[in-house]
Design an enzyme around this catalytic site. Structure first.
Site, mmCIF file in Angstrom:
data_model
loop_
_atom_site.group_PDB
_atom_site.id
_atom_site.type_symbol
_atom_site.label_atom_id
_atom_site.label_comp_id
_atom_site.label_asym_id
_atom_site.label_seq_id
_atom_site.Cartn_x
_atom_site.Cartn_y
_atom_site.Cartn_z
ATOM 1 N N CYS A 380 0.829 -1.201 0.000
ATOM 2 C CA CYS A 380 0.000 0.000 0.000
ATOM 3 C C CYS A 380 0.872 1.263 0.000
ATOM 4 O O CYS A 380 1.490 1.551 -1.008
ATOM 5 C CB CYS A 380 -0.997 -0.033 1.155
ATOM 6 S SG CYS A 380 -2.477 0.917 0.787
ATOM 7 N N HIS A 506 -3.574 -4.965 0.773
ATOM 8 C CA HIS A 506 -2.968 -5.490 2.003
ATOM 9 C C HIS A 506 -3.034 -7.022 2.025
ATOM 10 O O HIS A 506 -3.972 -7.591 2.592
ATOM 11 C CB HIS A 506 -3.690 -4.936 3.231
ATOM 12 C CG HIS A 506 -3.452 -3.485 3.442
ATOM 13 N ND1 HIS A 506 -2.403 -3.012 4.195
ATOM 14 C CD2 HIS A 506 -4.101 -2.389 2.970
ATOM 15 C CE1 HIS A 506 -2.420 -1.690 4.195
ATOM 16 N NE2 HIS A 506 -3.450 -1.286 3.456
ATOM 17 N N GLU A 508 -1.499 -9.018 3.767
ATOM 18 C CA GLU A 508 -1.357 -9.586 5.118
ATOM 19 C C GLU A 508 -2.702 -10.001 5.713
ATOM 20 O O GLU A 508 -2.768 -10.902 6.542
ATOM 21 C CB GLU A 508 -0.628 -8.611 6.053
ATOM 22 C CG GLU A 508 -1.369 -7.312 6.417
ATOM 23 C CD GLU A 508 -1.100 -6.175 5.440
ATOM 24 O OE1 GLU A 508 -0.812 -6.458 4.259
ATOM 25 O OE2 GLU A 508 -1.198 -5.009 5.865
HETATM 26 N N1 GLN Z 1 -2.025 6.709 2.820
HETATM 27 C C1 GLN Z 1 -2.115 5.965 1.609
HETATM 28 C C2 GLN Z 1 -3.477 6.097 0.956
HETATM 29 O O1 GLN Z 1 -4.419 6.509 1.585
HETATM 30 C C3 GLN Z 1 -1.797 4.520 1.869
HETATM 31 C C4 GLN Z 1 -2.780 3.826 2.759
HETATM 32 C C5 GLN Z 1 -2.276 2.525 3.279
HETATM 33 O O2 GLN Z 1 -1.090 2.229 3.232
HETATM 34 N N2 GLN Z 1 -3.161 1.689 3.824
HETATM 35 O O3 GLN Z 1 -3.632 5.778 -0.203
#
Ligand code: GLN
Length: 535
Positions: A380, A506, A508
């Site tokens: 992300c 994600h 994970e």
């Molecule tokens: N802050 C970034 C976004 O909003 C990444 C978010 C995250 O890593 N979950 O796109």
């Protein structure tokens, strides 16, 4: 068999591991062939933990259907084979929200709306909602018995036994039996007081899980049984263990699942825990080991990145090796340079995150991984930083950044998604939950997944800016995963590197000890190769 309900409460103090205990009970019952689901009741007034600080409250876990939930749901999904939904986490905030909405609509016409019965009825409805198609519903009541906040939940579960019948309900209470070094003794008084507290609200626990650092001697169990009015067999030692995946095994050796099925009059099936035994054996006995740096914001990794640290461990299990996670603060990397902190690691992972703190250090760490050919995994925000790094240092786009961190960047290579523009309210408004993704062949990602169609969970507002696709690709970055309509870049990699992969999702959240996630498996594998080539 009628659906059975098991309520898990906690006493004495917080952090005794009620979430893991509930997950382990689920795991044990599932190993006996029963279909299980778990509901977490959180007494706080937030509608969900989406807006809460992960440092205070731990990670926000995301379900397939896009709910931002308590991290205990992550434990549940890792311990039982049931995909959970937004119905599996309910908060005081949600309960009041729906009662107040009904009141405004006129549903309670004429009635005075009160905690009992309106709030408690709403809580009981939330419990019944998850009960379809399962044999057993486990309900974990958050907080500690005696808290003001959790009272409506306790009252609701007290009533529940009357509603569905004595024979279908079990109350399990987790308490602490501390060892007092000065007295050289295990102490049962906190447990007695905690049970008294429960009795005051009308709940007599059937089983006590006693968290302790040593096995409870028989005499102490007898004493606790007598004072707390439970059978001796129902006093279970929940001894501290080295690995969380050992908890079900320890509880089984104390006979917990046997007494649960007996008390609930369930069929006495055989339990099969061989998969769990194999996991624990690998975790403990693997002789290979590898050190992975996680470059993040919260140095205290334990709860803030719970699913992440578990998925890394699963990657180790898949490769028969132990993984040491080195928590590295992004700000420290920016201050001291990446070499200082990352010289000795075999793999570098930059996880998800929000806000600009430590971002320049994360970017420096990624540059180091790319140049030194150290396996890199970006998740992300980690993937977004990898794109920024590549744009700046390989494509020569000076000042490239994510719009999240620099509104005036001449090259916003990561930008707000169009759907996100104009959203001002913070709760539940990100791109959340499972989305399909199409993987490009050939690619490192495809090698890992072995399929071109995947589904992963998201939680973000920003995306790779499509205006920069060409220039990134021309300089050697492979965009290797896309949304089905091709509008969103979901994965990137650098082919000319031992292992450099980023995902906008994600992974994970979907890794399980029994089914380690392919990207974590391959990342750890590449890191092992790197480590071995150095020695
Ligand atoms: N802050 C970034 C976004 O909003 C990444 C978010 C995250 O890593 N979950 O796109």
């Amino acid at each position: 068999m009628a659906t059975k309900f098991i309520f898990v409460t906690g006493g004495v103090l917080s952090s005794l591991g009620k979430g893991l205990a509930s997950a382990s009970i689920g795991c044990l019952l599932e190993s006996r062939g029963f279909k299980v689901t778990i509901l977490k009741c959180d007494p706080y007034i937030n509608v969900d933990p989406g807006t809460m600080n992960p440092f205070q409250h731990g990670e926000v876990f995301v379900t397939d259907d896009g709910a931002e939930t308590d991290l205990d749901l992550g434990h549940y999904e890792r311990f039982i084979d049931h995909v959970l939904t937004r119905a599996n986490n309910v908060t005081t905030g949600q309960i009041y929200h729906s009662v107040i909405t009904k009141e405004r609509r006129g549903d309670y016409l004429g009635a005075t709306v009160q905690v009992i019965p309106h709030i408690t009825d709403e809580i009981k409805r939330a419990i019944h909602r998850v009960a379809a198609d399962v044999d057993v519903v486990i309900v974990e009541v958050g907080g500690t018995v005696g808290d003001i906040e959790s009272l409506p939940f306790l009252e609701a579960i007290r009533q529940f036994r009357g509603d569905v019948g004595r024979e279908n309900v079990l109350y399990i209470h987790l308490t602490l039996v501390p060892y007092l070094a000065s007295a050289g003794e295990l102490k049962s008084k906190p447990t007695q007081h905690s049970v008294k507290e429960l009795l005051q609200i009308g709940i007599q626990p059937d089983i006590l899980l006693c968290r302790t650092d040593r096995l409870l001697p028989k005499e102490l169990k007898a004493k606790i049984a007598l004072f707390c009015n439970v059978s001796e067999k129902a006093v279970i030692t929940a001894k501290d263990v080295g690995s969380i995946y050992e908890v079900p095994l320890v509880l089984r050796s104390e006979g917990l699942d046997a007494i649960i099925v007996q008390m609930l009059g369930m069929p006495q099936t055989e339990a099969d825990l061989s998969a769990w035994e194999a996991i624990v054996r690998k975790e403990k006995e693997s002789t290979a080991s590898v050190t992975i740096a996680v470059v993040g914001k919260y140095l205290e990794l334990k709860d803030s990145y719970k699913s992440l640290t578990e998925a890394i461990i699963h990657g180790g299990i898949a490769n028969d090796c132990q993984v040491h996670i080195k928590a590295v603060d992004g700000e420290a990397v920016a201050r001291d340079g990446p070499k200082e902190h990352l010289r000795d690691v075999a793999g570098i992972l930059v996880p998800g995150g929000f806000g600009s703190r430590g971002v320049e250090g994360k970017i420096a760490a990624i540059a180091f991984a790319r140049e030194e050919r150290i396996p890199f995994f970006g998740i992300c925000l980690g993937m977004q930083c990898a794109v920024v790094e590549f744009a700046r240092h390989v494509c020569g786009l000076q000042g490239a950044n994510s719009r999240e961190f620099d509104l005036n960047s001449p090259h916003p290579v990561v930008d707000l998604m169009s759907e996100q523009r104009g959203i001002t309210s913070l709760g539940g408004t990100m791109r959340l939950g499972a989305y399909p993704c199409r993987i490009v062949v050939p690619s490192v990602a495809y090698q890992a997944y072995g399929t071109t169609e995947i589904s992963e969970r998201h939680r973000h507002r920003y995306e790779v800016n499509n205006d920069y696709r060409d220039i990134l690709e021309r300089h050697g970055m492979r965009l290797c995963g896309f949304s089905p309509d091709d509008m969103l870049v979901e994965m990137i990699e650098i082919p000319d590197h031992p292992w450099f992969v980023g995902g906008q999702f994600h992974p994970e959240f979907k890794s399980r000890p029994k089914r380690p996630h392919p990207l974590f498996r391959e990342f750890i594998k590449a890191s092992l190769v790197r480590q071995e080539s150095r020695v």
